[in-house]
Scaffold this motif. Structure first.
Motif, mmCIF file in Angstrom:
data_model
loop_
_atom_site.group_PDB
_atom_site.id
_atom_site.type_symbol
_atom_site.label_atom_id
_atom_site.label_comp_id
_atom_site.label_asym_id
_atom_site.label_seq_id
_atom_site.Cartn_x
_atom_site.Cartn_y
_atom_site.Cartn_z
ATOM 1 N N GLU A 1 2.692 4.922 -7.453
ATOM 2 C CA GLU A 1 1.791 5.517 -6.462
ATOM 3 C C GLU A 1 0.681 4.555 -6.089
ATOM 4 O O GLU A 1 0.340 4.391 -4.913
ATOM 5 N N HIS B 1 2.090 1.858 -3.956
ATOM 6 C CA HIS B 1 2.383 2.384 -2.628
ATOM 7 C C HIS B 1 1.128 2.417 -1.763
ATOM 8 O O HIS B 1 1.118 1.944 -0.621
ATOM 9 N N ASP C 1 -1.661 0.760 -2.175
ATOM 10 C CA ASP C 1 -2.139 -0.591 -1.900
ATOM 11 C C ASP C 1 -1.335 -1.259 -0.810
ATOM 12 O O ASP C 1 -1.893 -1.915 0.073
ATOM 13 N N CYS D 1 0.321 0.233 1.581
ATOM 14 C CA CYS D 1 -0.021 0.866 2.858
ATOM 15 C C CYS D 1 -1.342 0.346 3.380
ATOM 16 O O CYS D 1 -1.504 0.080 4.564
ATOM 17 N N LEU E 1 -0.996 -3.116 4.792
ATOM 18 C CA LEU E 1 -0.346 -3.042 6.110
ATOM 19 C C LEU E 1 -1.341 -2.604 7.164
ATOM 20 O O LEU E 1 -1.419 -3.164 8.256
ATOM 21 N N GLU F 1 6.865 -2.684 5.986
ATOM 22 C CA GLU F 1 7.203 -1.285 6.249
ATOM 23 C C GLU F 1 8.480 -0.903 5.526
ATOM 24 O O GLU F 1 8.588 0.181 4.950
ATOM 25 N N ILE G 1 7.669 -0.529 1.865
ATOM 26 C CA ILE G 1 6.931 0.705 1.591
ATOM 27 C C ILE G 1 7.881 1.894 1.615
ATOM 28 O O ILE G 1 7.805 2.786 0.762
ATOM 29 N N SER G 2 8.775 1.900 2.590
ATOM 30 C CA SER G 2 9.693 3.045 2.637
ATOM 31 C C SER G 2 10.642 3.022 1.450
ATOM 32 O O SER G 2 11.065 4.067 0.964
ATOM 33 N N ASP H 1 8.744 4.523 -1.316
ATOM 34 C CA ASP H 1 8.711 5.945 -0.981
ATOM 35 C C ASP H 1 9.956 6.644 -1.491
ATOM 36 O O ASP H 1 9.912 7.665 -2.163
ATOM 37 N N ILE I 1 10.245 6.852 -5.240
ATOM 38 C CA ILE I 1 9.439 7.925 -5.813
ATOM 39 C C ILE I 1 10.143 9.259 -5.599
ATOM 40 O O ILE I 1 10.232 10.096 -6.502
ATOM 41 N N ASP I 2 10.645 9.457 -4.382
ATOM 42 C CA ASP I 2 11.340 10.715 -4.103
ATOM 43 C C ASP I 2 12.541 10.898 -5.005
ATOM 44 O O ASP I 2 12.743 11.957 -5.593
#
Lengths: 242, 458
Positions: free
Chosen positions: A104, A107, A109, A111, A114, A170, A173-174, A177, A180-181
């Protein structure tokens, strides 16, 4: 929480111990890398921002992601293993919680970096904020566990680098993401059941940073004595006026 | 940025009063420009020199010059920038104001700027407090101590992580050069003074409640509410009875009810203003009964009247009594939705499936999906054709534009000033030829008062 007596065990617990130790080592290094990334990220957009910094950020990020991938596999496979003894499961869950918190932080950081690179462009060096910093290359070296980094001196910013970097970021980051999901989907760790080992207060590390502490406190005191008499004088002045 | 991190954000994305942050950022970037910005000076700390310190008076002077405002306003503006966290004071760091003297400030690094997208995490605060404690035990202030204990309680499961991360961040900081370390510490400290202010201080980051939708843009059309408001005001200002003339006249002012009579719901010939309002939006057309009648006529000619009938049926169901609901729902199903129904409406398969399933246990809003579908169909398709149709054109041609009310039948009412003047004249006249007896005078006056009485009341 009583510790499992690992000596009285079969191969299962021994290998489980090793897995635990491996996991712990991985998580520790991820924590270290994330901490370094944060320091580097705090320089973005400031006057020390440069291609070099961006390179370092990228390298640190890659390392973090590799580590994250490894830990994810490791922990997921072990936690989904139903035959894991209770004590080890608890330890794994602790690592799991630490790992997800790390992700987290990473993530956010990423973002932020960016976002800032969108606001303050490297190409326009006049817009880099003058924050009083001078540079933080050694932090990256620490992150990558290298004695020192090979500083490639590139003065000119290749065209299209920024937009390329943005799209890579990007993507990354995804990726995080999704990781984590996935984690949340695959393994159900009940966070309220996890108990930490450590103390509430971190022990002060030896060789404390007394020099910079002193600098900071002098900073405060320098103005304090002068501001006091000023205040009093202005009070008196106001009283005289009334 | 299109990356949606709903999981991490817990739906608290929109912090509306922070729309000023974008503007503040632009100002800040201008301010720190080495050529045209605020001039900076190095700060001396014992043996170290840290560059890029700016004085309060320079900041205020620059702002006053840049925006052509007076010193007081520049000072408030500067204080706002400090309160938001874009500039931080180097001395007296807990008071977030600009002092118009030689007190020093520095620009905050963009990483610590306030943002709208990401909430300030308690985990970070816990790590920060742990770090401070590592540096020197017992340095935390009372409120920080309390916060630390509180966080330890509810964030207990990740406490090991917090402590470890604090240690690692501390160690990483040691790798930096000494002046940079000091600057970073100041930056971080300033960040947390803004976002976790000591008790008794007001935080500039207090924005009220979080919103579920972004008030800065209309979710559907992407326009800001500002633009929408301007558009609405421009369109409706001619129709507003307060802002512009009401034809023929505002009944509350002239006691003339022609306006109401002309605009009744079942009137044969509508007024021009009313017809104009129908062209503003489909909603206007439907909500005006006369407009709806006209539209119904048009649809009849087009043989698609069932859409409007269905929509009206749904409205009836939504707003009707609970007792009649089941019956109404069944009726609507038989008339519009069943296979081979007399007035079958054309909705897509998915919506039909949902609706039919919902009708097994009907409730007030069971037909919402279908109603929306039909509404959008009418709006996108029939409405446009209606506005070009002969029905509408005919109505528009026949619409009347009443004349403005002419105030010729105004009942004259005596102004009280005139009445008083008349009384005074009367008294003067009586004084001139006054009878000797005072009672006679009094009786005469009282008689006249009584005579005047009925004329006072209207």
């Amino acid at each position: 929480m009583p510790l499992v007596n690992n000596k009285v065990g079969d191969d299962c617990t021994a290998s489980g111990d090793k897995a635990l130790a491996d996991g712990k080592a991985l998580v520790d290094s991820l924590i270290k890398v994330v901490a370094c990334y944060r320091h580097l990220a705090s320089c973005v957009g400031g006057c020390t921002d440069s291609l070099q910094l961006r390179n370092e950020l990228r390298q640190t990020r890659e390392k973090a992601q590799n580590l994250a991938g490894d830990i994810c596999h490791h922990l997921t496979s072990h936690l989904r293993d139903k035959s894991l003894p209770d004590g080890q499961r608890k330890e794994m869950e602790l690592l799991w919680v630490a790992f997800s918190s790390c992700l987290e932080l990473l993530h956010v950081d990423m973002c932020k970096v960016l976002n800032i690179s969108g606001i303050v462009s490297l190409a326009d060096s006049a817009s880099l904020v003058h924050t009083g910093l001078e540079g933080c290359s050694d932090v990256a070296a620490r992150a990558l566990s290298l004695p020192d980094l090979n500083q490639a001196q590139t003065d000119s910013l290749p065209a299209g680098l920024e937009s390329q970097e943005r799209s890579t970021m990007e993507l990354e980051i995804s990726q995080i993401d999704r990781m984590i999901d996935d984690m949340e989907m695959k393994v159900n760790v009940l966070r309220w059941m996890v108990e930490p080992h450590g103390p509430q207060y971190a022990d002060p590390l030896s060789s404390t940073d007394s020099a910079s502490m002193a600098l900071q406190s002098i900073d405060e005191e320098q103005q304090a004595p002068t501001s006091q008499p000023l205040c009093q004088r202005s009070h008196i002045f106001v009283l005289l006026l009334l | 940025m299109t990356i949606r991190n709903a999981l991490r954000d817990h739906g608290q994305r929109y912090r509306p009063r922070m729309a000023c942050l974008k503007k503040a950022e632009k100002v800040l970037l201008e301010m720190q420009d080495p050529c045209t910005g605020v001039k900076s000076q190095p700060q001396r700390l014992v043996i170290t020199i840290i560059p890029h310190a700016i004085t309060g008076e320079d900041i205020i002077a620059w702002l006053a010059d840049r925006f052509q405002i007076d010193a007081q306003e520049a000072r408030s503006f500067g204080s706002m920038l400090v309160a938001l966290g874009y500039i931080y004071p180097l001395q007296d760091h807990k008071r977030l104001v600009i002092k118009p003297d030689a007190s020093l400030y520095r620009f905050q690094t963009p990483y610590f700027w306030p943002t709208q997208q990401w909430p300030v995490e308690d985990t970070d605060y816990a790590i920060y407090l742990a770090k401070r404690n590592i540096r020197k035990k017992g340095i935390l202030e009372l409120h920080e101590q309390e916060q630390y204990n509180h966080l330890h309680k509810w964030m207990n499961h990740k406490w090991d992580f917090v402590v470890m991360q604090a240690k690692e961040q501390y160690r990483a900081a040691k790798e930096r050069k000494k002046p940079d370390r000091v600057v970073f510490d100041c930056q971080e400290r300033a960040y947390w003074v803004v976002h976790r202010p000591p008790p008794g201080t007001v935080s500039a980051m207090d924005y009220g409640l979080d919103r579920r939708t972004d008030p800065n843009t209309d979710e559907v059309t992407g326009e800001s509410p500002h633009d929408l408001l301007v558009k609405y005001s421009a369109t409706y200002s001619g129709h507003d009875p307060f802002l512009s003339k009401c034809l023929p006249s505002n009944p509350w002012l002239t006691d003339d009810t022609t306006y109401w009579t002309l605009n009744m719901s079942n009137v044969e010939i509508p007024t021009k203003m009313r017809v104009e309002r129908w062209t503003f939006s489909f909603k206007e057309l439907l909500s005006d009964p006369r407009g709806r009648d006209d539209f119904r006529l048009f649809l009849k000619k087009e043989f698609s009247g069932e859409n409007l009938a269905f929509w009206e049926g749904c409205e009836d169901l939504k707003w009707g009594t609970a007792v009649a609901m089941r019956e109404k729902a069944e009726q609507i199903y038989k008339t519009f939705l069943a296979r081979g129904a007399p007035r079958w409406i054309n909705i897509d398969g998915k919506t039909m499936e949902i609706t039919v399933k919902g009708l097994k246990h009907p409730h007030r809003y069971v037909l919402d999906a279908a109603q929306t579908h039909i509404y959008m169909l009418m709006k996108k398709d029939s409405y446009g054709r209606y506005l070009k149709s002969p029905v509408f054109k005919e109505t528009l041609k026949k619409a009347i534009c009443p004349e403005e009310h002419k105030f010729k039948n105004r009942r004259p009412s005596l102004s009280p000033i005139i009445i008083r003047q008349q009384e005074q004249e009367q008294r003067a006249k009586m004084a001139a030829n006054a009878p000797v007896d005072i009672t006679q005078v009094m009786s005469k006056l009282s008689k006249q008062g009584k005579e005047m009485g009925p004329r006072h009341s209207k």
